[in-house]
Design an enzyme around this catalytic site. Sequence first.
Site, PDB file in Angstrom:
ATOM      1  N   LEU A   1       0.817  -1.178   0.148  1.00  0.00           N
ATOM      2  CA  LEU A   1       0.013   0.034  -0.035  1.00  0.00           C
ATOM      3  C   LEU A   1       1.058   1.281   0.109  1.00  0.00           C
ATOM      4  O   LEU A   1       1.860   1.483   0.687  1.00  0.00           O
ATOM      5  CB  LEU A   1      -0.874  -0.182   1.092  1.00  0.00           C
ATOM      6  CG  LEU A   1      -1.896   1.145   1.680  1.00  0.00           C
ATOM      7  CD1 LEU A   1      -2.826   1.154   0.697  1.00  0.00           C
ATOM      8  CD2 LEU A   1      -2.234   1.158   2.935  1.00  0.00           C
ATOM      9  N   CYS A   2       0.581   2.060  -0.844  1.00  0.00           N
ATOM     10  CA  CYS A   2       1.177   3.592  -0.819  1.00  0.00           C
ATOM     11  C   CYS A   2      -0.060   4.764  -0.995  1.00  0.00           C
ATOM     12  O   CYS A   2      -1.223   4.374  -0.664  1.00  0.00           O
ATOM     13  CB  CYS A   2       2.332   3.688  -1.678  1.00  0.00           C
ATOM     14  SG  CYS A   2       1.768   3.440  -3.411  1.00  0.00           S
ATOM     15  N   HIS A   3       0.378   5.737  -1.444  1.00  0.00           N
ATOM     16  CA  HIS A   3      -0.557   6.614  -1.646  1.00  0.00           C
ATOM     17  C   HIS A   3      -1.578   6.482  -2.953  1.00  0.00           C
ATOM     18  O   HIS A   3      -2.878   6.663  -2.638  1.00  0.00           O
ATOM     19  CB  HIS A   3      -0.039   8.233  -1.686  1.00  0.00           C
ATOM     20  CG  HIS A   3      -0.908   9.308  -1.876  1.00  0.00           C
ATOM     21  ND1 HIS A   3      -0.733  10.541  -2.006  1.00  0.00           N
ATOM     22  CD2 HIS A   3      -2.306   9.456  -1.384  1.00  0.00           C
ATOM     23  CE1 HIS A   3      -1.663  11.637  -1.841  1.00  0.00           C
ATOM     24  NE2 HIS A   3      -2.750  10.629  -1.434  1.00  0.00           N
TER      25      HIS A   3
ATOM     26  N   ILE B   1      -3.807   4.313  -0.577  1.00  0.00           N
ATOM     27  CA  ILE B   1      -4.726   4.750   0.531  1.00  0.00           C
ATOM     28  C   ILE B   1      -5.828   5.678  -0.175  1.00  0.00           C
ATOM     29  O   ILE B   1      -6.867   5.984   0.618  1.00  0.00           O
ATOM     30  CB  ILE B   1      -3.873   5.359   1.742  1.00  0.00           C
ATOM     31  CG1 ILE B   1      -4.473   5.839   2.895  1.00  0.00           C
ATOM     32  CG2 ILE B   1      -3.189   6.786   1.142  1.00  0.00           C
ATOM     33  CD1 ILE B   1      -4.728   4.644   3.783  1.00  0.00           C
TER      34      ILE B   1
END
Length: 111
Positions: free
Chosen positions: A69-71, A98
Amino acid sequence: MIDQIRPADVADWFAQNPRATPVVLDVREPWELQTASIQPKGFTLATIPMNEIPARISELNADQRIACLCHHGARSLRVAAFLVQNGFTEVANIAGGIDAWAGHDPSIPRY
C-alpha cells in the site's frame, strides 16, 4: 505477475490462502502515515518506507501474503515487484493506494 486488488477486495485476496499470515505493507513515509492510516482488521499492518525496504526486507516473511500500500499505488507496485524478485510469492498491490481506500472507508482522510 503481481495481483492488483482494490481496497474492498483485500480481505477476499487474503482469504484465498488462509494458511498464510496476511500483511498489509504500507510503504509510505512517516508524515503520510500520520495524515491517513488504515486500521488492521484481519491482517497485520507493517509500515516500512519504500526506500528502507531493501535494508529491512528481513523483517518480512516470504511465507506471508503481503498486500502493498502507498498513496496512489505506484510506489507499492515497485515494492511488490522488488519483493517478488527477492523470492516472495504471495504479493499483491493495492490499486489506488490509501486514496482509493479512503473512497471505500470515509473515516480515512484524503490528502
